[in-house]
Design a protein around this motif. Sequence first.
Motif, mmCIF file in Angstrom:
data_model
loop_
_atom_site.group_PDB
_atom_site.id
_atom_site.type_symbol
_atom_site.label_atom_id
_atom_site.label_comp_id
_atom_site.label_asym_id
_atom_site.label_seq_id
_atom_site.Cartn_x
_atom_site.Cartn_y
_atom_site.Cartn_z
ATOM 1 N N ALA A 174 0.823 -1.215 0.000
ATOM 2 C CA ALA A 174 0.000 0.000 0.000
ATOM 3 C C ALA A 174 0.856 1.264 0.000
ATOM 4 O O ALA A 174 0.441 2.305 -0.515
ATOM 5 C CB ALA A 174 -0.940 0.001 1.206
ATOM 6 N N ALA A 175 2.043 1.173 0.562
ATOM 7 C CA ALA A 175 2.926 2.337 0.649
ATOM 8 C C ALA A 175 3.922 2.390 -0.510
ATOM 9 O O ALA A 175 4.773 3.284 -0.552
ATOM 10 C CB ALA A 175 3.684 2.305 1.975
ATOM 11 N N GLY A 176 3.816 1.450 -1.439
ATOM 12 C CA GLY A 176 4.762 1.408 -2.544
ATOM 13 C C GLY A 176 6.150 0.942 -2.131
ATOM 14 O O GLY A 176 7.140 1.269 -2.780
ATOM 15 N N ALA A 177 6.204 0.171 -1.049
ATOM 16 C CA ALA A 177 7.498 -0.296 -0.541
ATOM 17 C C ALA A 177 7.399 -1.757 -0.144
ATOM 18 O O ALA A 177 7.845 -2.154 0.938
ATOM 19 C CB ALA A 177 7.935 0.557 0.648
ATOM 20 N N MET A 178 6.834 -2.580 -1.024
ATOM 21 C CA MET A 178 6.660 -3.995 -0.716
ATOM 22 C C MET A 178 8.007 -4.689 -0.552
ATOM 23 O O MET A 178 8.985 -4.329 -1.214
ATOM 24 C CB MET A 178 5.854 -4.667 -1.825
ATOM 25 N N TYR A 179 8.054 -5.657 0.354
ATOM 26 C CA TYR A 179 9.277 -6.423 0.612
ATOM 27 C C TYR A 179 9.820 -7.010 -0.693
ATOM 28 O O TYR A 179 9.076 -7.355 -1.606
ATOM 29 C CB TYR A 179 8.990 -7.542 1.614
ATOM 30 N N GLY A 180 11.141 -7.172 -0.742
ATOM 31 C CA GLY A 180 11.764 -7.742 -1.927
ATOM 32 C C GLY A 180 12.268 -9.151 -1.738
ATOM 33 O O GLY A 180 12.701 -9.800 -2.686
ATOM 34 N N ALA A 181 12.233 -9.631 -0.490
ATOM 35 C CA ALA A 181 12.677 -10.983 -0.178
ATOM 36 C C ALA A 181 11.959 -11.431 1.082
ATOM 37 O O ALA A 181 11.485 -10.607 1.870
ATOM 38 C CB ALA A 181 14.189 -11.029 0.024
ATOM 39 N N ILE A 182 11.875 -12.750 1.277
ATOM 40 C CA ILE A 182 11.201 -13.271 2.466
ATOM 41 C C ILE A 182 12.238 -13.404 3.577
ATOM 42 O O ILE A 182 12.788 -14.477 3.846
ATOM 43 C CB ILE A 182 10.523 -14.628 2.188
ATOM 44 N N THR A 183 12.534 -12.273 4.206
ATOM 45 C CA THR A 183 13.429 -12.222 5.359
ATOM 46 C C THR A 183 12.767 -11.354 6.422
ATOM 47 O O THR A 183 11.885 -10.540 6.123
ATOM 48 C CB THR A 183 14.792 -11.610 4.999
ATOM 49 N N GLU A 199 13.272 -7.570 5.524
ATOM 50 C CA GLU A 199 12.492 -7.057 4.397
ATOM 51 C C GLU A 199 11.006 -6.956 4.728
ATOM 52 O O GLU A 199 10.364 -5.935 4.440
ATOM 53 C CB GLU A 199 12.700 -7.960 3.182
ATOM 54 N N VAL A 200 10.444 -7.987 5.316
ATOM 55 C CA VAL A 200 9.009 -7.969 5.622
ATOM 56 C C VAL A 200 8.726 -6.944 6.717
ATOM 57 O O VAL A 200 7.718 -6.228 6.680
ATOM 58 C CB VAL A 200 8.515 -9.372 6.029
ATOM 59 N N ARG A 201 9.616 -6.844 7.700
ATOM 60 C CA ARG A 201 9.458 -5.841 8.761
ATOM 61 C C ARG A 201 9.490 -4.426 8.177
ATOM 62 O O ARG A 201 8.677 -3.566 8.548
ATOM 63 C CB ARG A 201 10.572 -6.008 9.790
ATOM 64 N N ALA A 202 10.393 -4.176 7.245
ATOM 65 C CA ALA A 202 10.472 -2.853 6.618
ATOM 66 C C ALA A 202 9.197 -2.533 5.851
ATOM 67 O O ALA A 202 8.710 -1.393 5.873
ATOM 68 C CB ALA A 202 11.685 -2.793 5.687
ATOM 69 N N GLY A 203 8.624 -3.520 5.173
ATOM 70 C CA GLY A 203 7.361 -3.296 4.485
ATOM 71 C C GLY A 203 6.255 -2.942 5.455
ATOM 72 O O GLY A 203 5.432 -2.054 5.185
ATOM 73 N N ALA A 204 6.206 -3.624 6.599
ATOM 74 C CA ALA A 204 5.179 -3.324 7.603
ATOM 75 C C ALA A 204 5.362 -1.927 8.189
ATOM 76 O O ALA A 204 4.382 -1.207 8.427
ATOM 77 C CB ALA A 204 5.227 -4.376 8.701
ATOM 78 N N ILE A 205 6.600 -1.530 8.413
ATOM 79 C CA ILE A 205 6.862 -0.181 8.923
ATOM 80 C C ILE A 205 6.386 0.863 7.914
ATOM 81 O O ILE A 205 5.830 1.902 8.286
ATOM 82 C CB ILE A 205 8.362 -0.011 9.237
ATOM 83 N N ALA A 206 6.587 0.585 6.625
ATOM 84 C CA ALA A 206 6.092 1.503 5.595
ATOM 85 C C ALA A 206 4.572 1.624 5.633
ATOM 86 O O ALA A 206 4.007 2.666 5.270
ATOM 87 C CB ALA A 206 6.549 1.024 4.210
ATOM 88 N N ASP A 207 3.891 0.565 6.094
ATOM 89 C CA ASP A 207 2.433 0.585 6.228
ATOM 90 C C ASP A 207 1.979 1.213 7.539
ATOM 91 O O ASP A 207 0.788 1.173 7.870
ATOM 92 C CB ASP A 207 1.878 -0.838 6.143
ATOM 93 N N ALA A 208 2.926 1.753 8.314
ATOM 94 C CA ALA A 208 2.668 2.479 9.565
ATOM 95 C C ALA A 208 2.568 1.592 10.797
ATOM 96 O O ALA A 208 2.108 2.051 11.850
ATOM 97 C CB ALA A 208 1.426 3.372 9.459
#
Length: 302
Positions: free
Chosen positions: A195-204, A207-216
């Motif tokens: 949703a924030a245009g920053a989807m994870y690039g790998a299943i680590t 990466e997934v934590r950074a995507g969630a942080i981008a989602d607030a």
Amino acid sequence: MALRITVDIFSGRPNPVVTLAGDEERDLLERLAAPRAGRDAGTRGSARPPRLPPSTLGYRGLLIEHVREPGRRRPSGLPARARVAAGWLYTEEDARPVRDPGLEDQILSPTGPLRLTGFGPEFSDRAAEESERFRWVLSNFDFGRIRWPLRQVCRCAPLWEPAWWNDAGTVQWSNNCYNYGTNYRSDTYAQPGLAAGAMYGAITCAEVRAGAIADALLLAAKANNRCPKEGHLVALVVGPGWDFHWYRKGRNGYWTHKPGGTPATDRDNSGHLITDPRTADRGGYTDFCTFMVVMHGHVKVK
């Protein structure tokens, strides 16, 4: 009439799907048929089917669905949707053995129909491991009735309302563990960061934590299973390079989760209530990544 096969195996990522028609469809229908009397049936004719848990992490069987085609009828003896697991075909009414007990192994193999999905041999090897793990789950899952203690320790957490998620329709099938963890229904099988245009690039974890942080979502690495004063606590776990999964903590201090398109559940892979996702039976989701906080009204997922 074509047949769509979904390997029900992921919690966060979309599951592999392949559609079979023509000779491949006819071959699959033959192998799905009931065993013939005598040699085909073997000893399975009198055996009882394993009881399927409502939701677990990892492989949960093959979903077989009909894809309508003009002018063709649905094959007799096979409902619109069925699940094949551990050599049995499960419908809403009953369960029976399939004619070919090696069907699942062949579907999951590198030379099977999944070769058409782009998932390579590494997926097939891991899927075979998860299939074996699922047979263990079927033999060891505790179906005993467990009562939650009546207590209020996380007053800001979402209510435990499984019926709201488990409609066996759009809500259940179109919302995954991330939707459930954030308590945000998007009907899109939400992916961290999309949703924030920053989807994870790998299943680590990173990466997934950074995507969630981008989602607030807020990082709460030191939460140590304690409820926040505002919002609600969630936990991220990962099967490295494979899939991610989210849990959320409820008002009574116990954790619940929703593996993929399966029902929301309050049990782990052993059938036990979840007091701490760090110590729960998580199957192949071996890496505990972090606790995070969902602030109500701040998070948007897609």
